[in-house]
Motif scaffolding. Structure first.
Motif, PDB file in Angstrom:
ATOM      1  N   ARG A  89       5.178   6.001  -7.416  1.00  0.00           N
ATOM      2  CA  ARG A  89       4.949   5.174  -8.598  1.00  0.00           C
ATOM      3  C   ARG A  89       6.143   4.257  -8.878  1.00  0.00           C
ATOM      4  NH1 ARG A  89       1.190   8.652 -12.745  1.00  0.00           N
ATOM      5  NH2 ARG A  89       0.019   9.722 -11.117  1.00  0.00           N
ATOM      6  N   ARG A  90       7.351   4.772  -8.657  1.00  0.00           N
ATOM      7  CA  ARG A  90       8.524   3.922  -8.855  1.00  0.00           C
ATOM      8  C   ARG A  90       8.533   2.778  -7.850  1.00  0.00           C
ATOM      9  NH1 ARG A  90      12.778   5.593 -11.743  1.00  0.00           N
ATOM     10  NH2 ARG A  90      11.068   6.708 -12.746  1.00  0.00           N
ATOM     11  N   VAL A  91       8.161   3.059  -6.611  1.00  0.00           N
ATOM     12  CA  VAL A  91       8.041   1.994  -5.613  1.00  0.00           C
ATOM     13  C   VAL A  91       7.013   0.960  -6.060  1.00  0.00           C
ATOM     14  CG1 VAL A  91       7.256   1.489  -3.251  1.00  0.00           C
ATOM     15  CG2 VAL A  91       8.825   3.393  -3.666  1.00  0.00           C
ATOM     16  N   GLY A  92       5.905   1.444  -6.625  1.00  0.00           N
ATOM     17  CA  GLY A  92       4.872   0.528  -7.098  1.00  0.00           C
ATOM     18  C   GLY A  92       5.380  -0.384  -8.205  1.00  0.00           C
ATOM     19  N   ARG A  93       6.160   0.164  -9.114  1.00  0.00           N
ATOM     20  CA  ARG A  93       6.682  -0.656 -10.209  1.00  0.00           C
ATOM     21  C   ARG A  93       7.645  -1.727  -9.692  1.00  0.00           C
ATOM     22  NH1 ARG A  93       7.249   4.679 -12.709  1.00  0.00           N
ATOM     23  NH2 ARG A  93       5.436   5.036 -14.028  1.00  0.00           N
ATOM     24  N   ILE A  94       8.498  -1.354  -8.734  1.00  0.00           N
ATOM     25  CA  ILE A  94       9.427  -2.344  -8.170  1.00  0.00           C
ATOM     26  C   ILE A  94       8.645  -3.422  -7.424  1.00  0.00           C
ATOM     27  CG2 ILE A  94      11.316  -2.703  -6.550  1.00  0.00           C
ATOM     28  CD1 ILE A  94      12.217   0.182  -7.167  1.00  0.00           C
ATOM     29  N   ALA A  95       7.664  -2.998  -6.636  1.00  0.00           N
ATOM     30  CA  ALA A  95       6.850  -3.962  -5.901  1.00  0.00           C
ATOM     31  C   ALA A  95       6.157  -4.925  -6.861  1.00  0.00           C
ATOM     32  CB  ALA A  95       5.825  -3.225  -5.043  1.00  0.00           C
ATOM     33  N   ASN A  96       5.621  -4.394  -7.936  1.00  0.00           N
ATOM     34  CA  ASN A  96       4.951  -5.230  -8.922  1.00  0.00           C
ATOM     35  C   ASN A  96       5.921  -6.225  -9.548  1.00  0.00           C
ATOM     36  OD1 ASN A  96       3.841  -5.237 -12.153  1.00  0.00           O
ATOM     37  ND2 ASN A  96       2.351  -5.624 -10.536  1.00  0.00           N
ATOM     38  N   VAL A 138       2.162  -4.289   3.535  1.00  0.00           N
ATOM     39  CA  VAL A 138       3.237  -3.310   3.676  1.00  0.00           C
ATOM     40  C   VAL A 138       2.658  -1.944   3.334  1.00  0.00           C
ATOM     41  CG1 VAL A 138       5.530  -2.575   2.909  1.00  0.00           C
ATOM     42  CG2 VAL A 138       4.936  -5.016   2.902  1.00  0.00           C
ATOM     43  N   VAL A 139       2.856  -0.964   4.221  1.00  0.00           N
ATOM     44  CA  VAL A 139       2.463   0.410   3.939  1.00  0.00           C
ATOM     45  C   VAL A 139       3.740   1.235   3.792  1.00  0.00           C
ATOM     46  CG1 VAL A 139       1.351   2.498   4.816  1.00  0.00           C
ATOM     47  CG2 VAL A 139       0.240   0.264   5.099  1.00  0.00           C
ATOM     48  N   SER A 140       3.882   1.918   2.653  1.00  0.00           N
ATOM     49  CA  SER A 140       5.047   2.758   2.395  1.00  0.00           C
ATOM     50  C   SER A 140       4.574   4.186   2.168  1.00  0.00           C
ATOM     51  CB  SER A 140       5.812   2.246   1.165  1.00  0.00           C
ATOM     52  OG  SER A 140       7.041   2.925   1.007  1.00  0.00           O
ATOM     53  N   LEU A 141       5.156   5.131   2.911  1.00  0.00           N
ATOM     54  CA  LEU A 141       4.706   6.516   2.899  1.00  0.00           C
ATOM     55  C   LEU A 141       5.537   7.360   1.939  1.00  0.00           C
ATOM     56  CD1 LEU A 141       4.208   7.079   6.737  1.00  0.00           C
ATOM     57  CD2 LEU A 141       2.548   6.246   5.062  1.00  0.00           C
ATOM     58  N   HIS A 142       4.845   8.096   1.058  1.00  0.00           N
ATOM     59  CA  HIS A 142       5.513   8.958   0.077  1.00  0.00           C
ATOM     60  C   HIS A 142       4.740  10.257  -0.118  1.00  0.00           C
ATOM     61  CE1 HIS A 142       8.294   5.761  -0.823  1.00  0.00           C
ATOM     62  NE2 HIS A 142       7.262   4.953  -0.767  1.00  0.00           N
ATOM     63  N   CYS A 143       4.080  10.713   0.929  1.00  0.00           N
ATOM     64  CA  CYS A 143       3.282  11.935   0.843  1.00  0.00           C
ATOM     65  C   CYS A 143       4.028  13.085   1.521  1.00  0.00           C
ATOM     66  CB  CYS A 143       1.922  11.730   1.501  1.00  0.00           C
ATOM     67  SG  CYS A 143       2.007  11.130   3.210  1.00  0.00           S
ATOM     68  N   PRO A 144       3.699  14.318   1.179  1.00  0.00           N
ATOM     69  CA  PRO A 144       4.339  15.456   1.832  1.00  0.00           C
ATOM     70  C   PRO A 144       3.827  15.645   3.247  1.00  0.00           C
ATOM     71  CG  PRO A 144       2.639  16.214   0.338  1.00  0.00           C
ATOM     72  CD  PRO A 144       2.742  14.730   0.129  1.00  0.00           C
ATOM     73  N   LEU A 145       4.593  16.371   4.052  1.00  0.00           N
ATOM     74  CA  LEU A 145       4.154  16.733   5.393  1.00  0.00           C
ATOM     75  C   LEU A 145       3.345  18.017   5.298  1.00  0.00           C
ATOM     76  CD1 LEU A 145       4.191  16.345   8.473  1.00  0.00           C
ATOM     77  CD2 LEU A 145       6.314  17.682   8.514  1.00  0.00           C
ATOM     78  N   GLY A 181       0.833  -1.190   0.000  1.00  0.00           N
ATOM     79  CA  GLY A 181       0.000   0.000   0.000  1.00  0.00           C
ATOM     80  C   GLY A 181       0.870   1.243   0.000  1.00  0.00           C
ATOM     81  N   ILE A 182       0.694   2.098  -0.987  1.00  0.00           N
ATOM     82  CA  ILE A 182       1.537   3.276  -1.160  1.00  0.00           C
ATOM     83  C   ILE A 182       0.705   4.522  -0.900  1.00  0.00           C
ATOM     84  CG2 ILE A 182       3.000   4.560  -2.763  1.00  0.00           C
ATOM     85  CD1 ILE A 182       3.439   1.886  -4.253  1.00  0.00           C
ATOM     86  N   VAL A 183       1.108   5.299   0.097  1.00  0.00           N
ATOM     87  CA  VAL A 183       0.412   6.533   0.438  1.00  0.00           C
ATOM     88  C   VAL A 183       1.166   7.696  -0.202  1.00  0.00           C
ATOM     89  CG1 VAL A 183      -0.421   8.026   2.295  1.00  0.00           C
ATOM     90  CG2 VAL A 183      -0.366   5.535   2.612  1.00  0.00           C
ATOM     91  N   GLY A 184       0.544   8.308  -1.211  1.00  0.00           N
ATOM     92  CA  GLY A 184       1.223   9.344  -1.997  1.00  0.00           C
ATOM     93  C   GLY A 184       1.766   8.704  -3.258  1.00  0.00           C
ATOM     94  N   PHE A 185       1.200   9.072  -4.407  1.00  0.00           N
ATOM     95  CA  PHE A 185       1.549   8.358  -5.635  1.00  0.00           C
ATOM     96  C   PHE A 185       2.118   9.302  -6.682  1.00  0.00           C
ATOM     97  CE2 PHE A 185       0.412   4.850  -8.750  1.00  0.00           C
ATOM     98  CZ  PHE A 185       1.222   3.909  -8.133  1.00  0.00           C
ATOM     99  N   GLY A 186       3.113  10.088  -6.239  1.00  0.00           N
ATOM    100  CA  GLY A 186       3.878  10.899  -7.167  1.00  0.00           C
ATOM    101  C   GLY A 186       4.968  10.073  -7.813  1.00  0.00           C
TER     102      GLY A 186
END
Length: 326
Positions: A160-167, A203-210, A151-156
């Protein structure tokens, strides 16, 4: 053109070259600058480079010759960009330079949590394999990522690169972004609501701004909603987490592990509960810092300065506040 870097060491501790920026003017590099030396060191500069050295209204007003600020990072919260704009000083950042570096660090943390390679290397050197009655051994459960849900929080760009590697590793990918578009980059990923992401992901991976809305995003309620034995990765900003709640979730076993490259206070205070929490890996805000990424950051900063000199500044983050400086 006088260019002053206030904290150049983290960008270049000596393994890359300042040449791309040196070609543009007289460059002075300070490895680090304490707060009481900011104005003194930046005096006379037309361009100031900063990463974590703060430039507030008082500092900016004390530098009448300053014409441009280039932040040696993507985040620019250390610069009062509104004040700079009122003073007619454009501020530029460098977006996207560390996308691959950060994404790969996510999996360095996650794979270490799942396989504990460093632990087993240490045990072998301590004689555990020699003393083992079996032909192999393991001191931690060996987890595969195939079939798990990321699960990716923030999909900039980084998310998106994390998503591709995970896939590519055989994981299912779900993502949350409040202003996301259903475009080709989402396939084969699924866009879900934030609460659904926390309840569905292994797995939750955070990629959002503060922001005020995301501060404390991962709190006791959300942690309680996560699947038992799940993992949390944070390479974004430390205050996204309620750190005490995360430590309690780790110690109780609700979380199987956490991999953190950022903390709410950096360096951490001695009493930070995550320092003693179970199965918590912490790295010192270095996900961005591969040599390749730092070279890109150097080249992009030079391009920012060159564009400013040519009268067409790029990557300007305070355009809404900018006034023409006389």
């Amino acid at each position: 053109m006088r260019i002053v870097a206030l904290d150049g060491y983290t960008l270049n501790p000596g393994d890359i070259s300042w040449a791309p920026i040196e070609e543009l003017g007289e460059l002075v590099v300070h490895p680090r600058t304490p707060s009481d030396k900011i104005i003194e060191r930046a005096a006379g500069a037309h361009v100031v480079l900063t990463n974590k050295v703060p430039l507030d209204m008082s500092a900016l007003q004390a530098l009448p010759g300053l014409r441009f600020v280039s932040v040696l990072a993507t985040g620019y919260d250390k610069v009062d960009v509104a004040a700079a704009g009122v003073l007619g000083i454009p501020v530029s950042n460098v977006p996207g330079y560390g996308t691959d570096s950060v994404a790969q660090h996510v999996f360095a943390l996650l794979l270490e949590l799942c396989r504990r390679t460093a632990l087993h290397d240490h045990r072998i050197r301590a004689g555990a394999w020699t003393q083992s009655p079996d032909w192999c051994f393991w001191d931690s459960t060996q987890e595969e990522l195939t079939g798990k849900t990321m699960g990716i929080v923030g999909f900039g760009n980084t998310g998106r690169r994390v998503g591709r590697i995970a896939n590519a590793l055989g994981m299912n990918v779900i993502a949350y972004a409040p202003r996301s578009r259903f475009d080709p980059d989402y396939r084969p990923f699924e866009h879900v609501g934030l609460d659904e992401l926390f309840t569905s992901a292994d797995v939750v991976s955070l990629h959002c701004p503060l922001t005020p809305e995301t501060e404390g995003l991962v709190d006791a309620r959300r942690l309680a909603s996560m699947r038992p034995g799940s993992y949390l990765i944070n390479t974004a900003r430390g205050p996204l987490l309620d750190e005490r709640a995360v430590a309690e979730a780790l110690d109780s076993g609700r979380l199987a592990g956490a991999g953190l490259d950022v903390l709410s206070q950096e360096p951490p205070a001695a009493d930070n509960p995550l320092l003693s929490a179970k199965n918590c890996l912490i790295t010192p805000h270095l996900a961005w810092a591969s040599r390749t990424a730092r070279r890109t950051l150097m080249d992009s900063t030079a391009a920012n300065i060159r564009s400013f000199i040519e009268g067409t500044p790029v990557n300007v983050v305070n355009a809404a506040h900018l006034r023409t400086k006389g």
